[in-house]
Design an enzyme around this catalytic site. Structure first.
Site, PDB file in Angstrom:
ATOM      1  N   PHE A   1       4.783  -0.909 -12.948  1.00 16.34           N
ATOM      2  CA  PHE A   1       6.049  -1.615 -12.710  1.00 16.34           C
ATOM      3  C   PHE A   1       5.838  -3.106 -12.400  1.00 16.34           C
TER       4      PHE A   1
ATOM      5  N   ALA B   1      -3.661  -2.459  -9.614  1.00 16.64           N
ATOM      6  CA  ALA B   1      -3.902  -1.038  -9.913  1.00 16.64           C
ATOM      7  C   ALA B   1      -3.931  -0.217  -8.632  1.00 16.64           C
TER       8      ALA B   1
ATOM      9  N   GLU C   1      -2.459   3.974  -6.984  1.00 15.11           N
ATOM     10  CA  GLU C   1      -1.461   5.036  -6.892  1.00 15.11           C
ATOM     11  C   GLU C   1      -0.450   4.519  -5.876  1.00 15.11           C
TER      12      GLU C   1
ATOM     13  N   THR D   1       0.836  -3.873   0.428  1.00 14.91           N
ATOM     14  CA  THR D   1       2.184  -3.455   0.817  1.00 14.91           C
ATOM     15  C   THR D   1       2.437  -3.673   2.311  1.00 14.91           C
ATOM     16  N   ASP D   2       3.713  -3.767   2.676  1.00 12.42           N
ATOM     17  CA  ASP D   2       4.068  -3.862   4.101  1.00 12.42           C
ATOM     18  C   ASP D   2       3.855  -2.520   4.811  1.00 12.42           C
ATOM     19  N   GLU D   3       3.697  -1.434   4.024  1.00  9.69           N
ATOM     20  CA  GLU D   3       3.613  -0.107   4.648  1.00  9.69           C
ATOM     21  C   GLU D   3       2.346   0.069   5.479  1.00  9.69           C
TER      22      GLU D   3
ATOM     23  N   TYR E   1      -0.629   7.330   1.340  1.00  6.24           N
ATOM     24  CA  TYR E   1      -0.522   6.114   0.516  1.00  6.24           C
ATOM     25  C   TYR E   1      -0.847   4.877   1.347  1.00  6.24           C
ATOM     26  N   SER E   2      -0.137   4.704   2.466  1.00  6.87           N
ATOM     27  CA  SER E   2      -0.330   3.455   3.219  1.00  6.87           C
ATOM     28  C   SER E   2      -1.720   3.404   3.857  1.00  6.87           C
TER      29      SER E   2
ATOM     30  N   LYS F   1      -4.009   2.224   1.131  1.00  9.54           N
ATOM     31  CA  LYS F   1      -3.837   0.780   0.885  1.00  9.54           C
ATOM     32  C   LYS F   1      -4.454  -0.012   2.041  1.00  9.54           C
TER      33      LYS F   1
ATOM     34  N   ASN G   1       9.843  -3.433  -3.824  1.00 11.32           N
ATOM     35  CA  ASN G   1      10.318  -4.158  -5.004  1.00 11.32           C
ATOM     36  C   ASN G   1      11.356  -3.314  -5.748  1.00 11.32           C
TER      37      ASN G   1
ATOM     38  N   LEU H   1      13.238   5.109  -5.300  1.00  9.72           N
ATOM     39  CA  LEU H   1      14.652   5.269  -4.913  1.00  9.72           C
ATOM     40  C   LEU H   1      15.645   4.655  -5.904  1.00  9.72           C
TER      41      LEU H   1
ATOM     42  N   ARG I   1      11.542  13.448   4.023  1.00  9.68           N
ATOM     43  CA  ARG I   1      10.120  13.272   3.680  1.00  9.68           C
ATOM     44  C   ARG I   1       9.284  13.514   4.946  1.00  9.68           C
TER      45      ARG I   1
ATOM     46  N   GLY J   1       6.802  12.796   7.782  1.00  9.10           N
ATOM     47  CA  GLY J   1       6.270  11.561   8.383  1.00  9.10           C
ATOM     48  C   GLY J   1       7.010  10.307   7.954  1.00  9.10           C
TER      49      GLY J   1
HETATM   50  P1  NAD Z   1       2.906   1.573 -10.324  1.00  7.01           P
HETATM   51  O1  NAD Z   1       2.560   2.922  -9.813  1.00  7.01           O
HETATM   52  O2  NAD Z   1       4.183   1.375 -11.066  1.00  7.01           O
HETATM   53  O3  NAD Z   1       1.741   1.060 -11.299  1.00  7.01           O
HETATM   54  C1  NAD Z   1       0.378   1.202 -11.006  1.00  7.01           C
HETATM   55  C2  NAD Z   1      -0.405   0.928 -12.297  1.00  7.01           C
HETATM   56  O4  NAD Z   1      -1.805   1.046 -11.978  1.00  7.01           O
HETATM   57  C3  NAD Z   1      -0.113   1.907 -13.423  1.00  7.01           C
HETATM   58  O5  NAD Z   1       0.034   1.216 -14.636  1.00  7.01           O
HETATM   59  C4  NAD Z   1      -1.357   2.805 -13.451  1.00  7.01           C
HETATM   60  O6  NAD Z   1      -1.641   3.313 -14.755  1.00  7.01           O
HETATM   61  C5  NAD Z   1      -2.427   1.828 -12.990  1.00  7.01           C
HETATM   62  N1  NAD Z   1      -3.585   2.507 -12.393  1.00  7.01           N
HETATM   63  C6  NAD Z   1      -3.571   3.525 -11.479  1.00  7.01           C
HETATM   64  N2  NAD Z   1      -4.832   3.881 -11.176  1.00  7.01           N
HETATM   65  C7  NAD Z   1      -5.657   3.062 -11.876  1.00  7.01           C
HETATM   66  C8  NAD Z   1      -7.065   2.927 -11.973  1.00  7.01           C
HETATM   67  N3  NAD Z   1      -7.890   3.718 -11.273  1.00  7.01           N
HETATM   68  N4  NAD Z   1      -7.573   1.979 -12.789  1.00  7.01           N
HETATM   69  C9  NAD Z   1      -6.749   1.174 -13.520  1.00  7.01           C
HETATM   70  N5  NAD Z   1      -5.414   1.269 -13.477  1.00  7.01           N
HETATM   71  C10 NAD Z   1      -4.876   2.202 -12.663  1.00  7.01           C
HETATM   72  O7  NAD Z   1       2.808   0.612  -9.069  1.00  7.01           O
HETATM   73  P2  NAD Z   1       3.621  -0.727  -8.752  1.00  7.01           P
HETATM   74  O8  NAD Z   1       4.882  -0.370  -8.069  1.00  7.01           O
HETATM   75  O9  NAD Z   1       3.655  -1.578  -9.954  1.00  7.01           O
HETATM   76  O10 NAD Z   1       2.662  -1.366  -7.650  1.00  7.01           O
HETATM   77  C11 NAD Z   1       1.615  -2.260  -8.012  1.00  7.01           C
HETATM   78  C12 NAD Z   1       0.861  -2.661  -6.771  1.00  7.01           C
HETATM   79  O11 NAD Z   1       1.751  -3.285  -5.850  1.00  7.01           O
HETATM   80  C13 NAD Z   1       0.236  -1.486  -6.021  1.00  7.01           C
HETATM   81  O12 NAD Z   1      -1.030  -1.890  -5.556  1.00  7.01           O
HETATM   82  C14 NAD Z   1       1.183  -1.225  -4.871  1.00  7.01           C
HETATM   83  O13 NAD Z   1       0.494  -0.692  -3.760  1.00  7.01           O
HETATM   84  C15 NAD Z   1       1.682  -2.630  -4.596  1.00  7.01           C
HETATM   85  N6  NAD Z   1       3.026  -2.715  -4.015  1.00  7.01           N
HETATM   86  C16 NAD Z   1       4.088  -2.067  -4.600  1.00  7.01           C
HETATM   87  C17 NAD Z   1       5.360  -2.205  -4.053  1.00  7.01           C
HETATM   88  C18 NAD Z   1       6.565  -1.552  -4.697  1.00  7.01           C
HETATM   89  O14 NAD Z   1       7.661  -1.616  -4.114  1.00  7.01           O
HETATM   90  N7  NAD Z   1       6.456  -0.938  -5.851  1.00  7.01           N
HETATM   91  C19 NAD Z   1       5.553  -2.997  -2.926  1.00  7.01           C
HETATM   92  C20 NAD Z   1       4.454  -3.658  -2.357  1.00  7.01           C
HETATM   93  C21 NAD Z   1       3.193  -3.508  -2.924  1.00  7.01           C
HETATM   94  P1  TYD Z   2      10.561   4.826  -2.304  1.00  5.31           P
HETATM   95  O1  TYD Z   2      11.305   4.161  -3.428  1.00  5.31           O
HETATM   96  O2  TYD Z   2       9.764   6.046  -2.594  1.00  5.31           O
HETATM   97  O3  TYD Z   2       9.656   3.701  -1.620  1.00  5.31           O
HETATM   98  P2  TYD Z   2       8.827   3.729  -0.207  1.00  5.31           P
HETATM   99  O4  TYD Z   2       8.701   5.118   0.263  1.00  5.31           O
HETATM  100  O5  TYD Z   2       7.515   3.154  -0.654  1.00  5.31           O
HETATM  101  O6  TYD Z   2       9.589   2.852   0.728  1.00  5.31           O
HETATM  102  O7  TYD Z   2      11.608   5.189  -1.182  1.00  5.31           O
HETATM  103  C1  TYD Z   2      12.433   4.206  -0.582  1.00  5.31           C
HETATM  104  C2  TYD Z   2      13.225   4.891   0.483  1.00  5.31           C
HETATM  105  O8  TYD Z   2      14.140   5.817  -0.135  1.00  5.31           O
HETATM  106  C3  TYD Z   2      12.376   5.712   1.430  1.00  5.31           C
HETATM  107  O9  TYD Z   2      12.906   5.587   2.757  1.00  5.31           O
HETATM  108  C4  TYD Z   2      12.541   7.137   0.950  1.00  5.31           C
HETATM  109  C5  TYD Z   2      13.944   7.138   0.365  1.00  5.31           C
HETATM  110  N1  TYD Z   2      14.157   8.076  -0.776  1.00  5.31           N
HETATM  111  C6  TYD Z   2      15.232   8.963  -0.746  1.00  5.31           C
HETATM  112  O10 TYD Z   2      16.036   8.984   0.219  1.00  5.31           O
HETATM  113  N2  TYD Z   2      15.418   9.799  -1.805  1.00  5.31           N
HETATM  114  C7  TYD Z   2      14.566   9.820  -2.876  1.00  5.31           C
HETATM  115  O11 TYD Z   2      14.764  10.653  -3.808  1.00  5.31           O
HETATM  116  C8  TYD Z   2      13.479   8.892  -2.893  1.00  5.31           C
HETATM  117  C9  TYD Z   2      12.519   8.861  -4.057  1.00  5.31           C
HETATM  118  C10 TYD Z   2      13.310   8.031  -1.829  1.00  5.31           C
END
Ligand code: NAD
Ligand code: TYD
Length: 355
Positions: A11, A81, A83, A133-135, A159-160, A163, A189, A199, A291, A293
């Site tokens: 993403f 990259a 999870e 991440t802020d988590e 996850y957190s 990270k 994001n 979400l 969820r 925790g």
């Molecule tokens: P995402 O899950 O959408 O994408 C992760 C990408 O990494 C995927 O394309 C996946 O194929 C690739 N990937 C996974 N394991 C890999 C590996 N071992 N080698 C190479 N590629 C691999 O995640 P995202 O939401 O785009 O998040 C990107 C980064 O930003 C992450 O590090 C996440 O922790 C961080 N982040 C995300 C958010 C959010 O709200 N999405 C917020 C803050 C920080």
């Molecule tokens: P999420 O998008 O999974 O991000 P994060 O857990 O990294 O903050 O979830 C955002 C918030 O939405 C989180 O408090 C969990 C909640 N949530 C729901 O209430 N229902 C859902 O189906 C999902 C996926 C998340």
């Protein structure tokens, strides 16, 4: 000159690659393992663009990554990259340890050997930016001040925690080996190309499909939401001007409870794509088992990056969420294509046992 991006089919990574090539002509080598979250369709507009080279590889591959670094000689590596989904980390934490901890470690080792053999000027100019991440900071109560860069790490989910471990490894590679690292810790994001397990895209996609909108617990959990393109501009700014070894919190100054987010999404859909029966999409809201925790509140104090690097978000939540809902309405084919069998299996795993 050129840069490496890891996880650039996910993403945020895909948005970053697209934005970067809109702003610069500097080429990108994009390394992605293409897990369920990686999607080359998000990069379809770059098919004939010679500035973008895609490599299907794992960041933890200790043969391929050093070869790629030696061949392309990047001036920076930006590590997206990972999870990234908390619910998946509750069901299968091991994948998170493998990529976020072990994978980041191997990537750091590969980058360290590459960096060590650069000449002095290139060594000084090189940057490794770790996207986090802020988590990692844990959960806040309602009235506690927002997370600053000094806030103690208190990760609560697999996850957190994974990270947090990767952030510590990155920090240690600067402290111990002098690797020129930067870390960004960003809030939630949202925007185009967001996989519909999170979400906001899940709510849009389920609403349009006439499915229920599952709110965990009481829906009063608070997140800070940032439009993804603002995160991309923050990362570009930190790569360009961040102080080596520093961390920067990135946020949208936009704290909202989940239930309010879902109501906003429903109101936009009511306006832009009304239901056939003219009732509101809010009718589809269902409260489900919480969820495990579940962190109550995240909030980012983003004053450091504004004060020191002059970055602040361009979008408000109102403008960003409208663009996002419109993007999903305009890109139904992208959505249909990511809803594969694996996606349906995940929905079954995560939601079937919630009452
Ligand atoms: P995402 O899950 O959408 O994408 C992760 C990408 O990494 C995927 O394309 C996946 O194929 C690739 N990937 C996974 N394991 C890999 C590996 N071992 N080698 C190479 N590629 C691999 O995640 P995202 O939401 O785009 O998040 C990107 C980064 O930003 C992450 O590090 C996440 O922790 C961080 N982040 C995300 C958010 C959010 O709200 N999405 C917020 C803050 C920080
Ligand atoms: P999420 O998008 O999974 O991000 P994060 O857990 O990294 O903050 O979830 C955002 C918030 O939405 C989180 O408090 C969990 C909640 N949530 C729901 O209430 N229902 C859902 O189906 C999902 C996926 C998340």
């Amino acid at each position: 000159m050129m840069i490496f991006v890891t996880g650039g089919a996910g993403f945020i990574g895909a948005n970053f690659v697209l934005d970067w090539l809109q702003e610069h002509d500097e080429p990108i080598v994009n390394i992605d393992k293409l897990t369920y979250a990686g999607n080359l369709e998000s990069l379809a507009s770059l098919q004939d663009d010679s500035r973008h080279t895609f490599v299907h590889a794992d960041i933890g591959d200790t043969k391929v990554i050093p070869e790629l670094l030696a061949k392309h000689q990047p001036r920076a590596v930006i590590n997206f990259a990972a999870e990234s989904h908390v619910d998946r980390s509750i069901h299968s934490p091991e994948d998170f340890i493998q990529t976020n901890v072990v994978g980041t470690f191997h990537l750091l080792e590969s980058v360290r050997s590459y960096w060590n053999q650069l000449d002095q000027q290139n060594k000084t100019d090189f940057r490794f930016l770790h996207v986090s991440t802020d988590e990692v900071y844990g959960s806040l109560t309602k009235n506690e001040p927002a997370f600053t860069e000094q806030h103690q790490y208190e990760p609560n989910s697999p996850y957190s925690a994974s990270k947090a471990a990767s952030d510590h490894l990155v920090r240690s590679y600067h402290h111990t080996y002098g690797l020129p690292v930067l870390t960004t810790n960003c809030s939630n994001n949202y925007g185009p190309y967001h996989f519909p397990e999170k979400l906001i895209p899940l709510m849009i996609v389920n609403a349009l499909a006439g499915k229920s909108l599952p709110i965990y617990g009481d829906g009063q959990q608070i997140r800070d939401w940032l439009y993804v393109k603002d995160h991309c501009s923050a990362i570009r700014r930190v790569v360009a001007a961040g102080i080596i070894g520093e961390t920067y919190n990135v946020g949208g100054w936009n704290e909202k409870p989940n239930i309010e987010i879902v109501h906003t999404v429903c109101a936009l859909l009511d306006e832009l794509r009304p239901r056939e029966d003219k009732k509101s999409y809010t009718e589809q809201i269902t409260f489900v088992t919480d969820r495990l925790g579940h962190d109550r509140r995240y909030a980012i104090d983003a004053r450091k990056i504004e004060r020191e690097l002059g970055w602040k978000p361009a979008e408000t939540f109102d403008t960003g969420i409208r663009k996002t809902v419109q993007w999903y309405l305009d890109n139904q084919e992208w959505v249909a294509n990511v809803q594969s069998g694996a996606y349906r299996d995940w929905v079954e795993t995560n939601y079937a046992e919630r009452t």
